[in-house]
Structures are given as C-alpha cells and as structure tokens.
Enzyme design. Structure first.
Site, PDB file in Angstrom:
ATOM      1  N   CYS A  59       0.851  -1.188   0.000  1.00  0.00           N
ATOM      2  CA  CYS A  59       0.000   0.000   0.000  1.00  0.00           C
ATOM      3  C   CYS A  59       0.891   1.243   0.000  1.00  0.00           C
ATOM      4  O   CYS A  59       1.791   1.371   0.836  1.00  0.00           O
ATOM      5  CB  CYS A  59      -0.903  -0.008   1.224  1.00  0.00           C
ATOM      6  SG  CYS A  59      -1.916   1.485   1.379  1.00  0.00           S
ATOM      7  N   CYS A  62       0.143   3.170   3.615  1.00  0.00           N
ATOM      8  CA  CYS A  62       0.518   2.658   4.939  1.00  0.00           C
ATOM      9  C   CYS A  62       1.579   1.576   4.890  1.00  0.00           C
ATOM     10  O   CYS A  62       2.078   1.160   5.935  1.00  0.00           O
ATOM     11  CB  CYS A  62      -0.719   2.127   5.671  1.00  0.00           C
ATOM     12  SG  CYS A  62      -1.298   0.540   5.067  1.00  0.00           S
ATOM     13  N   CYS A 108      -7.581  -1.016   1.213  1.00  0.00           N
ATOM     14  CA  CYS A 108      -6.574  -1.532   2.137  1.00  0.00           C
ATOM     15  C   CYS A 108      -7.206  -1.655   3.519  1.00  0.00           C
ATOM     16  O   CYS A 108      -7.770  -0.695   4.034  1.00  0.00           O
ATOM     17  CB  CYS A 108      -5.387  -0.567   2.183  1.00  0.00           C
ATOM     18  SG  CYS A 108      -4.150  -1.008   3.418  1.00  0.00           S
ATOM     19  N   CYS A 111      -5.349   0.723   6.392  1.00  0.00           N
ATOM     20  CA  CYS A 111      -5.525   2.186   6.434  1.00  0.00           C
ATOM     21  C   CYS A 111      -6.837   2.647   5.825  1.00  0.00           C
ATOM     22  O   CYS A 111      -7.150   3.844   5.880  1.00  0.00           O
ATOM     23  CB  CYS A 111      -4.349   2.889   5.756  1.00  0.00           C
ATOM     24  SG  CYS A 111      -4.342   2.775   3.950  1.00  0.00           S
ATOM     25  N   CYS A 131      -8.439  -4.939 -10.147  1.00  0.00           N
ATOM     26  CA  CYS A 131      -8.002  -3.836 -10.994  1.00  0.00           C
ATOM     27  C   CYS A 131      -7.606  -2.681 -10.069  1.00  0.00           C
ATOM     28  O   CYS A 131      -8.475  -2.035  -9.478  1.00  0.00           O
ATOM     29  CB  CYS A 131      -9.152  -3.443 -11.922  1.00  0.00           C
ATOM     30  SG  CYS A 131      -8.726  -2.171 -13.114  1.00  0.00           S
TER      31      CYS A 131
HETATM   32 FE    FE Z   1      -2.950   1.001   3.425  1.00  0.00          FE
END
Ligand code: FE
Length: 149
Positions: A59, A62, A108, A111, A131
């Site tokens: 990510c 985060c 995610c 976060c 995607c």
């Molecule tokens: Fe994240």
C-alpha cells in the site's frame, strides 16, 4: 450479477488512522486523490500497469503488503491487475454503487485507503480480476519466491 457480498460493517475498521491533513502531506496529489478520495488514475498512466518486475506491491499509504507480482497479469486495461491479494484479509471489499454502476471496491484493510475494484472476469482459478491503481501501490522489488520469509 455480483455473487460476492461486501464485507459486513464492523470488521473493517482501519488500524492506521491519520488525519486528512497528514495524508495530504504524506502522499503525492494523485496518490491522495486515489487513496483518500476514491479517485481513479487515467488508464496507461500509472507506474505499474506494464510492470513485469518481481516483487511485492505494498500500500502506497501505509505500507501494508497487498499483492505479489506472481499473481499479476496483463489485463489490457491500463491498470495493474491481479488474480488475488497476497495476504488474506489484507484488503476489504465494499459494494460501490457510484457512477451508475454496481462494482465492488477494494480497500486496504490497514488504512482504509481506496485501491481499485474487483471484477468477476479474471483469468485465474478464482476468476477474479483485481483492478488496482498504480498510485495506490508501491513495488518492493524482491524475489517473490522468497518474500514470505
Ligand atoms: Fe494502506
């Protein structure tokens, strides 16, 4: 048409919580637009749609481990596409009825950042196509065979 229900509310509270000002300061403008505003980068403009490097995609907000290059495939869409997340539970799915479509949003879990959408037309055994916006990801080059250790 969509067979998968979004995760029920209550189990999706992010563990990384920052203020809007903090995210805005830490992320680039396009990362902020995608991750914190649910935006979508223009196709074929991101860093990873045509990436064939081995490694782990984390990510961009985060740092959570999200997708491996092992599950990445050329979808022809202009966005990096994966058959499944690397870590079960690293992402959460939410029903998204914006833009007059019914889609499943991928976020995610750590976060709460918006990553992209998942569609039921993928090539792998799961039949799923994650995607994902390049701007939501950060590739950590490494040998994906040994990344688990
Ligand atoms: Fe994240």
């Amino acid at each position: 048409m969509l067979k998968r229900e979004a995760d029920p509310d209550g189990s999706t509270e992010p563990t990384v919580n920052k203020s809007d000002e903090e995210w805005r300061a830490e992320l680039t403008p396009i990362q902020y637009e995608v991750l914190r505003r649910g935006g979508t980068e223009r196709a074929f403009t991101g860093a990873y749609w045509d990436s064939h490097e081995d490694g782990m995609f984390h990510c961009a907000a985060c740092g959570a481990m999200l997708f491996s290059s092992r599950t990445k495939f050329d979808s022809g869409t202009g966005w990096p596409s994966f058959t499944e997340p690397e870590v079960a539970g690293a992402v959460i799915l939410r029903r998204d009825r914006s833009l007059f479509m019914e889609r499943i949003e991928v976020c995610c879990r750590a976060c709460g950042g918006h990553l992209g959408h998942v569609f039921p037309d993928g090539p792998g055994p799961t039949g799923e196509r994650y995607c994902i916006n390049s701007n939501a990801l950060s590739l950590h080059p490494e040998d994906p065979q040994t990344s688990a250790g």
